[in-house]
Every structure is written in C-alpha cells, then in structure tokens.
Design an enzyme around this catalytic site. Sequence first.
Site, short mmCIF file in Angstrom:
data_model
loop_
_atom_site.label_atom_id
_atom_site.label_comp_id
_atom_site.label_asym_id
_atom_site.label_seq_id
_atom_site.Cartn_x
_atom_site.Cartn_y
_atom_site.Cartn_z
N HIS A 436 0.81 -1.22 0.00
CA HIS A 436 0.00 0.00 0.00
C HIS A 436 0.84 1.27 0.00
O HIS A 436 0.34 2.36 -0.28
CB HIS A 436 -0.95 0.01 1.20
CG HIS A 436 -2.31 0.55 0.87
ND1 HIS A 436 -2.50 1.69 0.12
CD2 HIS A 436 -3.55 0.09 1.17
CE1 HIS A 436 -3.79 1.93 0.00
NE2 HIS A 436 -4.45 0.98 0.61
N ASP A 440 -1.84 2.00 -4.62
CA ASP A 440 -3.14 2.26 -3.98
C ASP A 440 -4.15 1.22 -4.42
O ASP A 440 -3.99 0.56 -5.46
CB ASP A 440 -3.63 3.66 -4.35
CG ASP A 440 -2.76 4.75 -3.74
OD1 ASP A 440 -2.13 4.49 -2.70
OD2 ASP A 440 -2.69 5.85 -4.33
#
Length: 463
Positions: A436, A440
């Site tokens: 992450h 995204d």
Amino acid sequence: MSALARTVFTRRFHVSARRNALSKFSFPAMSPTMTEGGIANWKKKEGETFSAGDVILEIETDKATMDVEAQDDGVIAKIIVGDGSKGVKVGTTIAVMAEEGDDLSGAAAFAAEQPSEAEKPKASESAPKQDAPPTPTSPALTAASEAPKSTSPSGTKDSSSAGEKKELSKGERIFASPIAKKIALEQGIPLAKVKGTGPDGRITREDVEKYKPGSTAAAAPASKAAAAEPEYEDTPVSSMRKVIGQRLLQSKQEIPHYYVTVDIDMGRVNKLREVFNKSLAEKEGGAKLSVNDFITKAAALAMKDVPDVNSAWLGETIRQFKKVDISMAVSTPTGLITPIIKDVGGKGLSAISAESKTLAKKARDGKLQPHEYQGGSFTISNLGMFGVSHFTAIINPPQSAILAIGGVSSTLVPAPQEEKGWEVKHVMKATLSADHRVVDGAVAARWLNAFKSYMENPLTFML
C-alpha cells in the site's frame, strides 16, 4: 665443486621458493550481497592437482548450490574448512593452495599462521590443556591423539572409544557430511562412534554405511533400543531456508499488504492453447505451451497499461521499471527460489515457455547463476497444479506486488441467452498482494482488471 655448489644452491633456492609459493584460498562471494555461505563438498581432495576451469568445490548460497572453478593450475595443499560447513564468512581462509611440484610439508604450518575467522570460535571453545601441542588439529584427530592416554587394558578399541567420549564431554563438534548425518539420524547410528576417513577425519556417507555396532551395542536388549529411538526427526536449517525465513518475516512485518481477487474465465485461453499446442506438436521438438505462459505474458501486458504496479519501494524513492522482469516462484528440495524471465513484454509465448522451463530445471538442479535470480520487478506464484483454488502470497521486497494463481474449476454461472438459463465456465481465481505504500487500492484494481481482460481475450496478445 663450484658447479656442484651452484647446483645445490640453486636447488635449495628452488625449494625455498616453492615453500613460499603456498597461498591461502579464501571463501569467495558469489554475489555482491553475499556475506556468508556453506561448503557443500570439495571436488578435489588434499594433494590432488587441478587445472584452470576444473571445479574445485561446491558452495551453498542462500539461493542455490554453485560450482567454484579454478582460475589457474595448482594443487590442494591443505583443506581448512571441510565439507558440510555452514555460516562460513566471505573472506575466511578455507584452504591452502600450491603449485604442482611444490613441497607441501609446510602446508599445515602455513594454515596455522593464516587462521580463518571460522576457526577462532573453535579455539576458544575447545580450551586445550597447557601441555597440548601448539599445532591445530581437527576434533577427529584430537580424539585419536588423546586415545593412547587411556589406561583401559582392552587395547586400541577401548582407547579410541574413550577418546570419543572425551571429545563429546568437551562439547566438540562432530565433523560429518550432511548426507552422513541424515543417514545416521535415520538409522540411529551414533556419529561419535563412527571413524571418519574424509579430510581431517570427516565422517562420510561410506563411513556411516560401513559402520557396524560393537558387541556392547549388539548385546543391548531390543526393547531398550526401541525405547531410546526418538519419535521425531530434526532437520538442520539450510542457509537457503534461513534466508527465506528472514526475508519473508521481514516482508510481513514491514510491508502493509492488502489483497485483491478476481475470477477469470479461462475458456478462450484453453481453446487457444489447444490450437497452439496442436500446431507446435507438428514441429520437431516443439514444446507445449502451459497456462502459466499465458499468465506471464498477460501480466507483462497489464504492466504496460498500469505501470505503477511495476515498481519497487526503496525507502526514500519509488523506482518504476521500464521493462517487465517477472520472477516465477519455483519449489525446490531445499526451498523456494524465484528465477527471472527478463523483458517479458518483448517476448512471445514460445520464447517465454522455453525460458521458463530452462530456468525451472536449473532451479531444481541448484545450478542457477546469481544474475538469473537476483532482481525482478514482479512475481507470480502458481499453486493451481496442486489443486489449490485460492491463496494469498507474501510480497518479495523490494517489489511492490505479487500475483497468486489458483486452480481452474468448473463453475455454474447465469446465462440468460442460454435455454437452460445457465452455463458451465472454467474459472480461475487470481489474487494480487500489493504494497500500500506504492500501489493504492484503485491502482491494484485497475491492474487486475487489465490482467483479467487479457486472459479472457488472449488474441489481444498478438496485437
């Protein structure tokens, strides 16, 4: 007389020069990041000559077992670190080399003058007596030299066993090859009672296989022997397995993983694969395409559509790669390794298939070179052939994503255009594990949808 004197002087000078020709051989680094490794086995024994290009020994790295070739002709004068040694630091002196015809009598003394880092802990742990001879000896030789001190009247055999017991009481390490240890563990043979015939008294496979228990062991009741057998088996952790554990633990602790899964209709891929394989079968030596070849190609094409996934986290920067180098997870007897197919986007299915088969075979044989497994911008792990329907994989840092492929299963899906109102489709689950910090959620979803589109429309590979 003067001529004779010159001859004698020349010969003495020659001998002196040969003695000085002894040189230490250090444990080599097989890659820029390698700091330690193991010695699988020496291909040349003490006193054996070798030529340039001959394999001297096999070294275990964290990824593979690699051959070390001689750069020049020479002789193995003295082996300091023997077969099966683990955790040998790069730069540690592991042998003494000489030139053919050299006087090797000074090799042991030369080795003592060039102590390796691996030998220093042994010197401190062994705590020799003050009246012990200064020359270094292996544990096997130490036991043999101390044996005559025994006052047992039963002769040589009792003396040697007493020496072995003395060695064990000191906590000395028993030097044996990995296969010898394995056989001894399986057959319940005490290595301390096996006489080694290898370098420096190292116990070999043949020594264990030839071992016959003494009369005392034979007279022991079978019930006691059965009761003494352990109900478990301990396997030493290999260098490769140790590094795998460290890196995967680090990945799970430091990387914020998240997972995205899609179902992919494999009907068109299966049909196209069948057509291609039928065509390839007509060619002499034509190799069949696997489902994994289509998956690898589709992943590379998806990277062109969503290049953010083809990136690596480097701490202060995020590096986005221009080419797609895909690491494919291969299971080997010693652990998992990920050889790399370079520039997948620029290769066709046949080239991908041939290269993946070659790399997989080299990986299982432990013959991969460092440049064949170091690097990579993305990884694919496929467990579908083992009947696994779905799983999540751990990211291989510094990469930012890994694709986990499950098996293909027949699934009923609604089909209003069909008279029955349903149809059977061959569905495969694909799960993307993403970092992450780099990728995204929306970016991962876009990449996975692009991958799904290519897999469900494989003719787009040709465009």
